[in-house]
Design an enzyme around this catalytic site. Structure first.
Site, mmCIF file in Angstrom:
data_model
loop_
_atom_site.group_PDB
_atom_site.id
_atom_site.type_symbol
_atom_site.label_atom_id
_atom_site.label_comp_id
_atom_site.label_asym_id
_atom_site.label_seq_id
_atom_site.Cartn_x
_atom_site.Cartn_y
_atom_site.Cartn_z
ATOM 1 N N ASN A 8 63.853 35.199 60.038
ATOM 2 C CA ASN A 8 63.135 35.303 58.770
ATOM 3 C C ASN A 8 63.627 34.192 57.841
ATOM 4 O OD1 ASN A 8 62.670 36.049 56.024
ATOM 5 N ND2 ASN A 8 62.073 38.070 56.730
ATOM 6 N N ASP A 10 62.450 33.528 54.726
ATOM 7 C CA ASP A 10 62.121 33.755 53.301
ATOM 8 C C ASP A 10 63.203 33.222 52.364
ATOM 9 O OD1 ASP A 10 59.996 35.212 54.241
ATOM 10 O OD2 ASP A 10 60.826 37.167 53.710
ATOM 11 N N HIS A 11 64.465 33.376 52.810
ATOM 12 C CA HIS A 11 65.553 33.069 51.879
ATOM 13 C C HIS A 11 65.718 31.576 51.627
ATOM 14 C CE1 HIS A 11 66.418 37.216 51.557
ATOM 15 N NE2 HIS A 11 66.365 37.318 52.869
ATOM 16 N N ARG A 19 64.607 27.233 41.661
ATOM 17 C CA ARG A 19 64.526 26.015 40.861
ATOM 18 C C ARG A 19 63.092 25.555 40.623
ATOM 19 N NH1 ARG A 19 68.557 22.054 40.244
ATOM 20 N NH2 ARG A 19 70.446 23.133 39.669
ATOM 21 N N HIS A 44 57.591 36.692 54.914
ATOM 22 C CA HIS A 44 57.012 37.801 54.138
ATOM 23 C C HIS A 44 56.287 37.188 52.946
ATOM 24 C CE1 HIS A 44 57.910 41.933 52.005
ATOM 25 N NE2 HIS A 44 56.641 41.582 51.917
ATOM 26 N N ARG A 46 54.962 38.027 49.799
ATOM 27 C CA ARG A 46 54.993 39.166 48.869
ATOM 28 C C ARG A 46 53.903 39.023 47.834
ATOM 29 N NH1 ARG A 46 60.249 42.140 49.170
ATOM 30 N NH2 ARG A 46 59.343 43.412 47.545
ATOM 31 N N ARG A 50 57.487 35.795 45.323
ATOM 32 C CA ARG A 50 58.815 35.406 44.829
ATOM 33 C C ARG A 50 59.505 34.399 45.732
ATOM 34 N NH1 ARG A 50 62.165 40.986 45.640
ATOM 35 N NH2 ARG A 50 60.433 41.801 44.443
ATOM 36 N N HIS A 51 59.101 34.329 47.016
ATOM 37 C CA HIS A 51 59.712 33.292 47.871
ATOM 38 C C HIS A 51 58.630 32.535 48.641
ATOM 39 C CE1 HIS A 51 59.663 36.820 50.475
ATOM 40 N NE2 HIS A 51 60.777 37.328 49.983
ATOM 41 N N GLU A 71 55.062 39.365 57.630
ATOM 42 C CA GLU A 71 55.314 40.670 57.012
ATOM 43 C C GLU A 71 54.455 40.751 55.765
ATOM 44 O OE1 GLU A 71 60.068 40.695 58.176
ATOM 45 O OE2 GLU A 71 59.454 40.637 56.076
ATOM 46 N N THR A 101 64.860 43.790 47.826
ATOM 47 C CA THR A 101 64.352 43.494 49.161
ATOM 48 C C THR A 101 63.626 44.747 49.650
ATOM 49 O OG1 THR A 101 64.982 42.830 51.405
ATOM 50 C CG2 THR A 101 66.597 44.130 50.200
ATOM 51 N N THR A 102 63.095 44.712 50.876
ATOM 52 C CA THR A 102 62.320 45.861 51.353
ATOM 53 C C THR A 102 63.272 47.036 51.578
ATOM 54 O OG1 THR A 102 60.973 44.218 52.465
ATOM 55 C CG2 THR A 102 60.510 46.518 52.986
ATOM 56 N N GLU A 152 58.873 48.557 63.970
ATOM 57 C CA GLU A 152 60.153 47.905 63.710
ATOM 58 C C GLU A 152 60.993 48.925 62.946
ATOM 59 O OE1 GLU A 152 60.148 43.900 62.154
ATOM 60 O OE2 GLU A 152 62.130 44.192 61.248
ATOM 61 N N HIS A 209 66.593 44.389 59.399
ATOM 62 C CA HIS A 209 67.039 44.569 58.016
ATOM 63 C C HIS A 209 68.550 44.753 57.928
ATOM 64 C CE1 HIS A 209 65.781 44.771 53.838
ATOM 65 N NE2 HIS A 209 66.990 45.268 53.701
ATOM 66 N N GLY A 210 69.166 43.776 57.299
ATOM 67 C CA GLY A 210 70.604 43.847 57.020
ATOM 68 C C GLY A 210 71.497 43.543 58.216
ATOM 69 N N GLY A 231 67.170 37.744 58.724
ATOM 70 C CA GLY A 231 66.981 36.686 57.742
ATOM 71 C C GLY A 231 68.206 36.397 56.913
ATOM 72 N N HIS A 232 68.487 37.280 55.971
ATOM 73 C CA HIS A 232 69.495 36.998 54.944
ATOM 74 C C HIS A 232 70.835 36.536 55.533
ATOM 75 C CE1 HIS A 232 71.451 37.321 51.049
ATOM 76 N NE2 HIS A 232 72.448 37.928 51.674
HETATM 77 N N1 PXP Z 1 62.299 42.948 59.077
HETATM 78 C C1 PXP Z 1 61.531 43.289 58.004
HETATM 79 C C2 PXP Z 1 60.272 44.055 58.259
HETATM 80 C C3 PXP Z 1 61.890 42.896 56.700
HETATM 81 O O1 PXP Z 1 61.113 43.237 55.662
HETATM 82 C C4 PXP Z 1 63.047 42.123 56.525
HETATM 83 C C5 PXP Z 1 63.425 41.652 55.145
HETATM 84 O O2 PXP Z 1 62.488 40.747 54.702
HETATM 85 C C6 PXP Z 1 63.795 41.771 57.657
HETATM 86 C C7 PXP Z 1 63.411 42.225 58.917
HETATM 87 C C8 PXP Z 1 65.008 40.910 57.574
HETATM 88 O O3 PXP Z 1 65.998 41.530 56.815
HETATM 89 P P1 PXP Z 1 67.308 40.705 56.448
HETATM 90 O O4 PXP Z 1 66.870 39.570 55.577
HETATM 91 O O5 PXP Z 1 68.152 41.705 55.730
HETATM 92 O O6 PXP Z 1 67.892 40.232 57.743
#
Ligand code: PXP
Length: 258
Positions: A8, A10-11, A19, A44, A46, A50-51, A71, A101-102, A152, A209-210, A231-232
Site C-alpha cells: 500500500n 498511500d503513505h 506539503r 486507497h 478516500r 487526503r493522500h 481500496e 486510518t481505516t 480481507e 492493517h497494522g 503499507g504504513h
Molecule cells: N488493507 C486495507 C483494506 C486497508 O484499508 C489498509 C490501510 O489503508 C491496509 C490494508 C494497510 O494497513 P497498514 O497501512 O496499517 O499496513
C-alpha cells in the site's frame, strides 16, 4: 502456498500532500515494487482525497505495471470511478472522515443490500472484489451472501494489542507476560477461526492493517491466508533502510526465512 504481498503506497502520497507539492510521487514506487516481485500495488482513494488523488489512480492504472488493488468506500462516486478506471481488484472498506486510518471492518451485515449491489456491479466490470471485514463469523456469512470473491481480515485489533505492550515495555518480547499472551491469543484465535470459516465457505482469504516484521509471524502462520496488504510499516521502515530493503524483509517473513 505462496503468500502474495500487496504494498500500500498511500503513505508516500500522505507525505506529498502534507506539503501540497509534487514529491514524493507514489508512482515512482511502482518500479521498485515490480523489481521486488511484489504481487500488487494497493491504493486507497478516500472520499476526502487526503493522500491518493484521482490523477494518481489514473496514472497507476493506465501504466499497467502491476495489478492494482483499489481500496474504496461503497459510494456512488467511487463505484463510478472504479467502473471507469477498472483496477484489477477492489477492496471495499468503511470510511469515516474523522478517522486517522481505516479503524474497523465494513459492516456487511447491516449494509448487505448495498454491498451486494456494489459487488455485482464491480464483478460485471471484470473486477475481483474483496471485503475488508473484522474477524467475526456474522460478517463472513454476510460477505459470502454478497457474492464477493474474497475477504480481507482486518488485523488492526490484534496489532493494537501488541502496540499496547510495546508502549508499556519498549519491546515486543511478551514471552514472560502470561496475561498479555492470553489477550493476544484471543485475537489470534479470532483471526484463525475466521480464516478457516471463510476458506470453508470458498471465499479467498486476505489480511491487512497494522502488520509489520515484529507482529506478522502469527498471522503468516495461518495457512488459509494467501495475501497480505501492508503499507504504513513498509513506508516507515523505508525511511531508514529504503523501500526495497523494507519490502525484502517482509517477504522473508512471509516465506518463513527470517
Ligand atoms: N488493507 C486495507 C483494506 C486497508 O484499508 C489498509 C490501510 O489503508 C491496509 C490494508 C494497510 O494497513 P497498514 O497501512 O496499517 O499496513
Amino acid at each position: 502456498m505462496k503468500r502474495r504481498l500487496g504494498v500500500n503506497i498511500d503513505h508516500i502520497a500522505t507525505i506529498r500532500e502534507s506539503r501540497k507539492v509534487s514529491y514524493p510521487d507514489p508512482f515512482e514506487a511502482l518500479t521498485i515494487l515490480k523489481s521486488c516481485q511484489v504481487d500488487q500495488v494497493t491504493i486507497h482513494l478516500r472520499e476526502d482525497r487526503r493522500h491518493i488523488q484521482d490523477h494518481d489512480l489514473k496514472r497507476i492504472c493506465d501504466a499497467n505495471i502491476l495489478p492494482v488493488n483499489l481500496e474504496m468506500a461503497v459510494t456512488k462516486e467511487m463505484l463510478e470511478i472504479a467502473s471507469q478506471q477498472k483496477p484489477s481488484h477492489i477492496t471495499f472498506v468503511p470510511e469515516k472522515r474523522e478517522e486517522v486510518t481505516t479503524e474497523g471492518g465494513l459492516d456487511c451485515v447491516t449494509y448487505i443490500d448495498n454491498v451486494t449491489d456494489a459487488v455485482s456491479r464491480m464483478q460485471a466490470c471484470g473486477i475481483h472484489v474483496s471485503l475488508f471485514i473484522d474477524p467475526d463469523y456474522r460478517q463472513i456469512a454476510a460477505a459470502k451472501e454478497s457474492g464477493a470473491d474474497a475477504i480481507e481480515i482486518h488485523t488492526g485489533t490484534y496489532c493494537n494489542v501488541l502496540e499496547d505492550f510495546y508502549v508499556q515495555n519498549g519491546h515486543y518480547d511478551y514471552s514472560e507476560d502470561t496475561v498479555f499472551q492470553a489477550r493476544l491469543n484471543q485475537e489470534i484465535t479470532k483471526i484463525q477461526e475466521s480464516a478457516k470459516m471463510a476458506s470453508e465457505a470458498k471465499l479467498k482469504v486476505y489480511a491487512g492493517h497494522g502488520l509489520h516484521v515484529d507482529n506478522i509471524q502469527a498471522i503468516a502462520n495461518i495457512t488459509q491466508i494467501e495475501e497480505y496488504n501492508i503499507g504504513h510499516a513498509l513506508i516507515a521502515r523505508a525511511v531508514f533502510v529504503g523501500l526495497k530493503q523494507a519490502i525484502t524483509e517482509i517477504q522473508m517473513m512471509l516465506r518463513g526465512d527470517l
